[in-house]
Design an enzyme around this catalytic site. Structure first.
Site, short mmCIF file in Angstrom:
data_model
loop_
_atom_site.label_atom_id
_atom_site.label_comp_id
_atom_site.label_asym_id
_atom_site.label_seq_id
_atom_site.Cartn_x
_atom_site.Cartn_y
_atom_site.Cartn_z
N TYR A 167 0.84 -1.20 0.00
CA TYR A 167 0.00 0.00 0.00
C TYR A 167 0.87 1.25 0.00
O TYR A 167 0.72 2.13 -0.86
CB TYR A 167 -0.94 0.01 1.20
CG TYR A 167 -1.62 1.35 1.38
CD1 TYR A 167 -2.64 1.75 0.52
CD2 TYR A 167 -1.22 2.24 2.38
CE1 TYR A 167 -3.26 2.99 0.65
CE2 TYR A 167 -1.83 3.48 2.52
CZ TYR A 167 -2.84 3.85 1.66
OH TYR A 167 -3.43 5.08 1.78
N LYS A 215 1.26 3.88 -3.14
CA LYS A 215 0.83 5.26 -2.93
C LYS A 215 1.99 6.23 -3.16
O LYS A 215 1.80 7.34 -3.68
CB LYS A 215 0.25 5.45 -1.53
CG LYS A 215 -1.11 4.80 -1.32
CD LYS A 215 -2.20 5.44 -2.16
CE LYS A 215 -2.63 6.78 -1.65
NZ LYS A 215 -3.80 7.33 -2.39
#
Length: 331
Positions: free
Chosen positions: A134, A138
């Site tokens: 994640y 990102k």
């Protein structure tokens, strides 16, 4: 202004969309399921679908991009497809459609390698050293977004830090459910000093970023309440608001980080869909100081938090009415 908000079925995305509507903007939302935001025009679909994305950006002047795959575990390719390639598709379609302004909603984890963060600003996103898919994706998506900033196409990144509030299933309800079943330890006695962001404050800051792109385009800012507290104190406040006993047992942070790394691999290998009880990233967040200097953010956005942590906890207590999430009270 005609604004597209992606990811508006989530807690933060839906609050951003509602705030935009209250300000008088014309709002379109794009997410996998209906947003439930009254007054918005919903487009149900994914940022991984070129045709859907082109439809969503048509006639839009500004975009707030919140849609992302948010999880502690999962296949790396899934994070890449949604978080990186989805952002790439959206930016490309936005440019082609003549969109003027884009706010990319990022995360402080894009620049967090696991070391303590004490009173710093927004460091450069660092995919190579970010922990977990994640955070890595990102970070890659934020770099893509900021690199797209150009005359006539203003792009900025806003990194809200640990957003919570009534209806939050990512932090609040997990804390309450695990504490209620005595499965939530404090790490290193809950002494790490951390900052968080109440949901209303995060939404206001993101919308403020859209209004002040002339001052912040091409850069990232971290947003928080600016009220660092020991993580054990924050967890105790959430538990009190939800009517469950706060955890009173502790595990060394180093042990939790080692266990979390193993659990992540097992969960991913087994393709389990539920969130694991511990991950390396979660252990770091619970045992390492991380709070940010907010002076520059507030100056650039012309914004200050309107809800203190104590006021937020009082609202959380009102939401639960003294009952945890398992009680399923009328809300």
């Amino acid at each position: 202004m005609r604004v597209l908000a992606t990811g508006a079925s989530g807690l933060l995305g839906s609050e951003v969309a509602r705030l935009l509507i209250r300000e008088g903007h014309t709002v379109t939302t794009l997410q996998r399921r209906p947003s439930g935001v009254e007054g918005a025009v919903d487009i149900c679909g994914s940022v991984t679908d070129d045709e859907v994305v082109r439809e969503a950006v048509r006639g839009v002047e500004g975009i707030i991009h919140l849609a992302a795959k948010v999880s502690f575990t999962g296949r790396a390719a899934e994070f890449d497809e949604v978080n990186v390639e989805g952002t790439r598709r959206l930016l490309r379609a936005a440019k082609e459609a003549g969109v003027r302004d884009v706010v990319f909603v990022s995360s402080p984890s894009v620049a967090n390698s696991g070391a303590a963060i004490v009173g710093l600003g927004a460091a450069l996103a660092d995919p190579e050293h970010a922990h977990g898919d994640y955070s890595r994706t990102k970070a890659e998506a934020e770099l893509l977004a900021l690199a797209a900033d150009a005359p006539g196409f203003r792009v900025a990144a806003v990194r809200p830090h640990i957003v919570w509030g009534p209806g939050d299933t990512q932090l609040v309800e997990r804390v309450l459910q695990r504490a209620a079943h005595h499965r939530l330890p404090l790490l290193d006695a809950g002494a790490a000093l951390i900052d968080t962001t109440y949901i209303d404050n995060a939404a206001w800051a993101i919308v403020a970023a859209l209004h002040h792109l002339d001052r912040i385009h091409g850069r990232a800012v971290v947003v928080s309440n600016g009220e660092p507290r020991p993580v054990g104190e924050l967890i105790a406040g959430i538990c009190a608001a939800g009517g469950v006993p706060a955890p009173n047992w502790s595990v060394p942070g180093a042990v939790a980080r080692g266990v979390g790394a193993i659990v992540e691999r097992v969960w991913t290998w087994a393709r389990r869909r539920e969130e694991p009880p511990m991950t390396r990233f979660l252990a770091e967040q619970l045992s390492t100081a991380h709070w940010y200097d907010q002076r520059e953010t507030r100056r650039l956005l012309g914004w200050t938090p309107s809800v203190t942590l104590d006021e937020g906890l009082a609202r959380l207590a009102e939401h639960y009415g003294g009952h945890g999430p398992d009680a399923d009270p009328a809300r």
